[in-house]
Design a protein around this motif. Structure first.
Motif, PDB file in Angstrom:
ATOM      1  N   LYS A  36       0.769  -1.086  -0.134  1.00  9.25           N
ATOM      2  CA  LYS A  36      -0.158   0.205  -0.136  1.00  9.25           C
ATOM      3  C   LYS A  36       0.845   1.278  -0.054  1.00  9.25           C
ATOM      4  O   LYS A  36       1.807   1.302   0.962  1.00  9.25           O
ATOM      5  CB  LYS A  36      -0.988   0.129   1.428  1.00  9.25           C
ATOM      6  CG  LYS A  36      -2.108  -0.968   1.176  1.00  9.25           C
ATOM      7  CD  LYS A  36      -3.181  -0.140   1.417  1.00  9.25           C
ATOM      8  CE  LYS A  36      -4.654  -0.886   0.666  1.00  9.25           C
ATOM      9  NZ  LYS A  36      -4.730  -2.447   0.977  1.00  9.25           N
ATOM     10  N   SER A  37       0.759   2.240  -0.853  1.00 10.05           N
ATOM     11  CA  SER A  37       1.341   3.395  -0.846  1.00 10.05           C
ATOM     12  C   SER A  37       0.760   4.276   0.270  1.00 10.05           C
ATOM     13  O   SER A  37      -0.434   3.959   0.846  1.00 10.05           O
ATOM     14  CB  SER A  37       1.317   4.006  -2.149  1.00 10.05           C
ATOM     15  OG  SER A  37       0.155   4.396  -2.690  1.00 10.05           O
ATOM     16  N   LYS A  38       1.451   5.455   0.488  1.00  7.22           N
ATOM     17  CA  LYS A  38       1.061   6.124   1.475  1.00  7.22           C
ATOM     18  C   LYS A  38      -0.382   6.784   1.290  1.00  7.22           C
ATOM     19  O   LYS A  38      -1.436   6.687   2.234  1.00  7.22           O
ATOM     20  CB  LYS A  38       1.734   7.495   1.723  1.00  7.22           C
ATOM     21  CG  LYS A  38       1.883   7.957   3.223  1.00  7.22           C
ATOM     22  CD  LYS A  38       2.901   9.015   3.278  1.00  7.22           C
ATOM     23  CE  LYS A  38       2.782   9.693   4.497  1.00  7.22           C
ATOM     24  NZ  LYS A  38       3.813  10.707   4.762  1.00  7.22           N
ATOM     25  N   ASN A  39      -0.702   7.001   0.384  1.00 10.51           N
ATOM     26  CA  ASN A  39      -2.083   7.490  -0.116  1.00 10.51           C
ATOM     27  C   ASN A  39      -2.816   6.404  -0.351  1.00 10.51           C
ATOM     28  O   ASN A  39      -4.200   6.473  -0.832  1.00 10.51           O
ATOM     29  CB  ASN A  39      -2.043   8.530  -1.077  1.00 10.51           C
ATOM     30  CG  ASN A  39      -1.456   9.854  -0.944  1.00 10.51           C
ATOM     31  OD1 ASN A  39      -1.132  10.081   0.423  1.00 10.51           O
ATOM     32  ND2 ASN A  39      -0.624  10.355  -1.762  1.00 10.51           N
ATOM     33  N   GLU A  60      -3.646  -7.824   4.922  1.00 14.62           N
ATOM     34  CA  GLU A  60      -5.066  -7.372   5.208  1.00 14.62           C
ATOM     35  C   GLU A  60      -4.795  -5.908   5.571  1.00 14.62           C
ATOM     36  O   GLU A  60      -4.711  -5.062   5.039  1.00 14.62           O
ATOM     37  CB  GLU A  60      -5.693  -8.293   6.205  1.00 14.62           C
ATOM     38  CG  GLU A  60      -5.669  -9.734   5.916  1.00 14.62           C
ATOM     39  CD  GLU A  60      -6.823 -10.279   4.934  1.00 14.62           C
ATOM     40  OE1 GLU A  60      -7.785  -9.909   4.919  1.00 14.62           O
ATOM     41  OE2 GLU A  60      -6.350 -11.393   4.141  1.00 14.62           O
ATOM     42  N   GLU A  61      -5.172  -5.743   6.813  1.00 17.62           N
ATOM     43  CA  GLU A  61      -5.248  -4.337   7.400  1.00 17.62           C
ATOM     44  C   GLU A  61      -3.971  -4.019   8.247  1.00 17.62           C
ATOM     45  O   GLU A  61      -3.444  -3.026   8.327  1.00 17.62           O
ATOM     46  CB  GLU A  61      -6.369  -4.182   8.236  1.00 17.62           C
ATOM     47  CG  GLU A  61      -8.056  -4.047   7.598  1.00 17.62           C
ATOM     48  CD  GLU A  61      -7.854  -2.616   6.389  1.00 17.62           C
ATOM     49  OE1 GLU A  61      -7.455  -1.830   6.702  1.00 17.62           O
ATOM     50  OE2 GLU A  61      -8.097  -3.230   5.367  1.00 17.62           O
ATOM     51  N   GLU A  62      -3.506  -5.147   8.738  1.00 15.06           N
ATOM     52  CA  GLU A  62      -2.020  -4.804   9.361  1.00 15.06           C
ATOM     53  C   GLU A  62      -0.953  -4.490   8.746  1.00 15.06           C
ATOM     54  O   GLU A  62      -0.403  -5.217   7.722  1.00 15.06           O
ATOM     55  CB  GLU A  62      -2.033  -5.943  10.431  1.00 15.06           C
ATOM     56  CG  GLU A  62      -0.891  -6.067  11.384  1.00 15.06           C
ATOM     57  CD  GLU A  62      -0.146  -7.467  11.727  1.00 15.06           C
ATOM     58  OE1 GLU A  62       0.698  -7.358  12.269  1.00 15.06           O
ATOM     59  OE2 GLU A  62      -0.890  -8.405  11.258  1.00 15.06           O
TER      60      GLU A  62
END
Lengths: 457, 634
Positions: A36-39, A60-62
């Motif tokens: 995931k990139s920052k944005n 996932e979200e972690e």
């Protein structure tokens, strides 16, 4: 021999930065799933070749780590395949966690020398290096052989073998029924198979969970140093670290405030956590530190409790004694160079753990400590709660593949698929287990069919 | 005195199931072909079981047909009962099997041979191959006649030095008391060909009038018949069918066998040949599976014009007096009379590792072989090899690309690859479990897999090719339509689903998704699919299978891609393994012996490890690059 997508840690573990390399057709797909990139707006597979990107590896979200990811499209890469390189923070735990996550996406762990081999086979490396590549391949076999011999002794081997045999028998039964339907009926077999698979899965899950513990052997025995403030904990850490052994790495733990050091004792690795001194306190900040130390101690494989023999035992020591009662621990009666108030006998009365009299100031007792740790480990005193431990990442991957395949069979059964569909995934499970013990599949099935089932006109 | 006849392009030795396909393929490809048989009345003889097809063998027959062979058409014309086996299982293992009228089968095939242009039939025993500089030049008959030829295909079946045995009785004959061929083996050995000795067996034939069928279970043919040949429609070949019968062995049967086991030549040592585990004699079954209380026995008619019944499941080489008692211990056979005794037969065959994937000998140019001579068993396995050997002999003479069918394309590919790559220790029988890409190699799609190849080779005519292309298109278009046709959760749809015991819809879905439900299929959805146009049954079958099993099929296709990568890495014929020092000695010896054509084939040779393959790949790269460099320098 495969030309699937592979991944491995490309740097030696324990540098300041570790690089995980993924190579093959699925390299970009895989990074898209875990980056995931920052944005959160960047999709790496759509980015230009030979660019590097800041961002996060997420499960996932972690968020697992803050990373730089280089993407390189075939053929201008080391292996001449699509390559992704993840630069992460270099800690053993984090690096392994990322690699784990990649393997979970269905990527195979590379064999030693496999990137180089691919580079060569895809025409990237000069021919003069051919011999060297052959050596790597041959050497790999020796190592693998030694590994599997040393890691799979007795019971583990037996468990895997008996699992394989059961699975093969299931396949052979189905195949016999398919090849000779007039003599062998498969009616009702799917119910039996469903139950058997639950049993297989159960055993493999146990193997996987124990293997996670087994990984600690390579990653390190989780060792926590406890003691009251100023007992000499930090000195001990420094002593262990400063001996002319390699410091493998510093690990900033998830808490980011506890320092972890990795120390190599010959073939053993200790991950040593230095904790806040334990004492009863009203100060909230300090109490959090103490609670953390208590938590660490509970999760530790081994506790080293440093006592200052020049100060009397108090209620804080009582807390520690009760804390380590059920744990593997070594007691160090330190500061023997000073005037001692507590004797070795006093301590032995209070605890059944081994005691060593030390003087960190005079470097006394350190050799003894090291010897004791090794001795405890090899006698099996530090046993990780389970007597099966599989340290090899490849084995864990194979177990996962087995489990996945078995779950596919269950799904096929649930969906009322006909029996011939079961054997596809059962065979995958059988082969995956075979990879662990290094056995070939080839004629096994045909032999089993004929030896177990009477068929034919 | 020897005398020389005119030259033929191809000489086929033997007119069994392999020889017939080989000769027909060559003649149909316009080559001047001669086929030799020891007895004109034994063309396409079925000396053992009276049926064609069965599990995996049925697949072979469909594939032979898809490539332009004759077997499927022949059985469609001469069958007396037809069944699709394994219908309760997945489509990949549905297997067609037909009982044949043996006499009709043989006569009809002979008729086809006799009426094929370019094909000469000749009754003669071939005793010698004429080879010069490792190239085939001709064949010689027992009478000394020499037939020069550019290629020869050996399809000698079980006739080479054949020996039939039951109990203490031994006769030096081929199957069914036919004359054996006793000279060719020596000629082959002189040429350095490595020979094996295999064994097979057949049960007794019993007079129908002496069987009590009331004690047996009747097995009828299918109501809805599927033809073997893609050129036939079910209604074209429909006919009244005969029944088979099922009975079982008894404890008495087992006792008789056990008490006389020492008189069985298999156990007394009188038989030296290696038998197939798939075709065990009753002695073998009882010794190897002592706990099994009874074994099935199928009674199958040998034809419409005979009372002989084939006793499937009770093959034996026990002495005659024991045979009589043994058969009579089976319910329904108490008063039976044996017409022909059961016997075991031993014969010479070759180690098939001496063959290329084209079925040409590696060391003798122009010499091909097929069938039981190559160490296989079964009519269908023989016919499949005969077809491929015939096509490749023709391709060679016509200077066209050889035909090598991959394991991922057909059972025929698996069969030939196994034969030439794996150590043969017993007569090789096709099994569905040997095909790793089974889900793709179904009997229902053999035409889609192979008919284009048959067309390219020249055995499939323009009309059949066009029909295939049309079928392919129809399948693709209809699949697309089903994937894109959205069905709403309206009352009509919900009612249909409920009536079919299928869960009603929550939201709209596609027709394809409905077909994916296990309880539904294409045909059932007709009431809610108003745009549907008429499609033939075979197209509908493909649509159902492709949609229902899509996920599994995709997975197999991915496996095939991996497999193909290694198959496509070719090893040059002149590759010198002795230079590859990093190979283990065992691997080097095996590779030298088998001389695999590709890395993929090399990886399947037993005794060659994955590490050996890696080493080999590295050297192969080196080899190729050097060759390339040398070419540039020249």
């Amino acid at each position: 021999m495969n030309t699937d997508t592979i991944a491995a840690i490309a740097t030696g573990i324990g540098g300041g930065i570790s690089i995980i390399r993924i190579s093959g057709d699925d390299a970009f797909n895989t990074i898209d799933k875990i980056y995931k990139s920052k944005n959160k707006d960047k999709i790496l597979s759509k980015e230009k070749s030979h660019t590097i990107h800041y961002g996060f590896i997420v499960d996932e979200e972690e968020v697992i780590d803050e990373v730089m990811v280089a993407i390189m499209r075939a053929p201008s890469t080391y292996t001449r395949e699509d390559v992704v390189e993840i630069n992460c923070h270099g800690g053993v735990v984090v690096t392994m966690k990322i690699l784990d996550l990649i393997i979970k996406q269905g990527i195979r762990l590379a064999e030693p020398g496999e990137f180089t081999k691919r580079a060569f086979l895809n025409g990237r490396i000069d021919l003069s290096q051919a011999e060297a590549v052959c050596d790597i391949i041959n050497a790999k076999n020796d190592i693998a052989l030694k590994n599997s011999l040393s890691q799979l002794k007795g019971r583990e081997f037996e468990i895997i073998n008996s699992l394989r045999k059961s699975i093969l028998r299931d396949i052979a039964y189905i195949e016999a029924g398919l090849d000779d339907p007039e003599h062998i009926s498969l009616d009702g077999f799917s119910n039996d198979l469903d139950l058997s698979i639950d049993k297989y899965c159960n055993r493999i899950e146990k193997l996987i969970s124990s293997s996670k513990k087994g990984k600690l052997i390579r990653e390190g025995i989780r060792t926590v140093i406890l003691g009251k403030p100023n007992a000499g904990k930090s000195t001990l850490l420094n002593l262990l670290v400063k001996e002319d052994r390699a410091i493998v790495t510093d690990i900033a733990g998830t808490t980011r405030d506890t320092l972890e050091e990795t120390v190599q004792l010959n073939e053993l690795t200790l991950n040593i956590v230095d904790t806040a001194g334990i004492r009863c306190t009203e100060d909230i900040v300090e109490r959090i530190g103490v609670e953390k130390a208590v938590k660490m101690a509970n999760e530790a494989d081994l506790i080293i409790y440093v006592l200052d023999s020049s100060t009397p035992l108090d209620e804080n020591d009582q807390t520690i004694f009760s804390l380590i009662k059920e744990k593997k621990a070594i007691l160090l009666l330190n500061k023997s160079d000073l005037k001692t108030i507590i004797s070795e006998k006093d301590i032995r009365n209070k605890s059944s753990h081994p005691v060593i009299v030390t003087s960190f100031a005079q470097h006394k007792g350190i050799d003894e400590l090291e010897y004791l740790i090794k001795d405890m480990f090899f006698k099996g005193d530090i046993s990780f709660n389970d007597d099966i431990f599989i340290t090899n990442e490849r084995h864990i991957e194979a177990f996962r593949a087995t489990l996945e395949a078995l779950n596919m069979v269950k799904l096929s059964i649930k969906n009322c698929m006909p029996e011939d569909f079961y054997s596809i995934d059962l065979m995958t499970a059988y082969e995956a287990l075979g990879r662990i013990i290094g056995e070939n599949v080839e004629e096994d099935l045909i032999n089993m069919i004929f030896s177990e089932f009477c068929m034919g006109k | 005195m020897s005398h020389i006849y005119e030259e033929y392009d191809v000489a086929v030795i033997g007119a069994g199931h392999a020889g017939c396909e080989a000769a027909l393929a060559c003649a149909r490809l316009s080559l001047k072909t001669i086929i030799f048989t020891i007895a004109m009345d034994s063309i396409a003889l079925m000396p053992c079981n009276p049926n064609i097809g069965g599990t995996s063998k049925g697949h072979l027959v469909r594939e032979i047909d898809a490539l332009g062979g004759e077997m499927g058409k022949n059985i469609d014309k001469t069958y007396i009962q037809s069944r699709m086996l394994n219908l309760s299982k997945g489509p990949a293992v549905h297997s067609l099997r037909a009982q044949a009228d043996k006499k009709d089968y043989s006569a009809r095939m002979r008729q086809v041979l006799e009426n094929t242009p370019n094909l000469t039939l000749k009754q003669a025993e071939i005793t010698e191959l004429i080879i010069e500089n490792n190239i085939i030049k001709g064949v010689k008959t027992y009478s000394g006649a020499i037939y020069p030829c550019k290629a020869a295909i050996i399809c000698s079946g079980t006739y080479l030095n054949a020996r039939c045995i039951y109990g203490e009785t031994v006769s030096e004959t081929g199957p069914d008391g036919l004359q054996s061929a006793v000279y060719l083996t020596d000629s082959l050995k002189k040429l350095g060909v490595e020979m094996f000795r295999f064994k097979t067996g057949t049960p007794a034939r019993i007079d129908k009038r002496t069987i009590d069928f009331t004690k047996m279970e009747e097995q009828k043919g299918d109501e809805k018949i599927v033809p073997f040949s893609f050129t036939n429609k079910p209604e074209d070949i429909k006919k009244d069918q005969v029944s088979c019968w099922l009975t079982y062995t008894t404890p008495k049967t087992h006792e008789i066998v056990r008490d006389n086991i020492d008189r069985s030549p298999l156990y007394s040592g009188n038989i030296k040949g290696t038998g197939a585990r798939y075709c065990p004699s009753i002695e073998d079954k009882i010794v190897k599976f002592p706990d099994k209380e009874r074994h099935q026995v199928f009674i199958e008619p040998e034809g419409n014009y005979t009372n002989e019944m084939y006793i499937s499941g009770l093959s034996t080489s026990l002495p005659e007096d024991v045979q009589v008692r043994m058969y009579r211990s089976v319910p329904g056979l108490e008063n039976s009379n044996i017409v022909r005794n059961a016997y075991a037969i031993e014969y010479d065959c070759i180690n098939p590792s001496q063959l290329k994937p084209t079925l040409e000998f590696k060391n003798i140019e122009g010499l091909f072989s097929a069938g039981q001579f190559n160490g296989s068993s079964g009519y269908e396995e023989a016919a499949a090899q005969g077809l491929i050997a015939g096509i490749n002999a023709a391709m060679k003479l016509l200077k066209k690309e050889p035909l090598v069918i991959d394991r991922s394309q057909a059972y025929i590919g698996v069969l030939i690859d196994d034969l030439i790559t794996k150590e043969t220790i017993e007569p090789y029988r096709m099994m569905t479990s040997r095909a790793e890409y089974r889900l793709l190699l179904r009997q229902d799609n053999a035409d889609l897999r192979l008919t284009k190849i048959g067309y390219r080779v020249g055995l499939i005519d323009e009309n059949r090719y066009k029909a295939l292309v049309k079928k392919e298109k129809a399948i693709e278009e209809e699949k697309k339509r089903l994937e894109s046709t959205v069905i709403g959760a309206n009352k009509e749809v919900q009612m249909l689903l409920t009536s079919l015991n299928s869960t009603p819809l929550n939201t709209a879905t596609t027709l394809a998704d409905l077909i994916r439900r296990p309880e539904l299929n294409y045909q059932m959805l007709e009431p809610i699919d108003s745009n549907r146009e008429y499609l033939p049954d075979d197209v509908i079958e493909q649509i159902n299978i492709n949609i229902k099993y899509e996920g599994y099929i995709l997975r197999q296709e991915r496996q095939v891609i991996q497999h193909k990568k290694l198959e496509n890495k070719r090893i040059p014929e002149d590759f010198d393994y002795s230079k590859v020092l990093s190979l283990r000695i065992e691997a080097r010896q095996k590779l030298e012996k088998y001389r695999p054509v590709s890395i993929g084939q090399a990886s399947r040779i037993s005794g060659v490890s994955p590490a050996d393959i890696s080493v080999l790949m590295v050297y192969l790269m080196q080899h190729n690059s050097r060759k390339y460099a040398n070419n540039i320098n020249q």
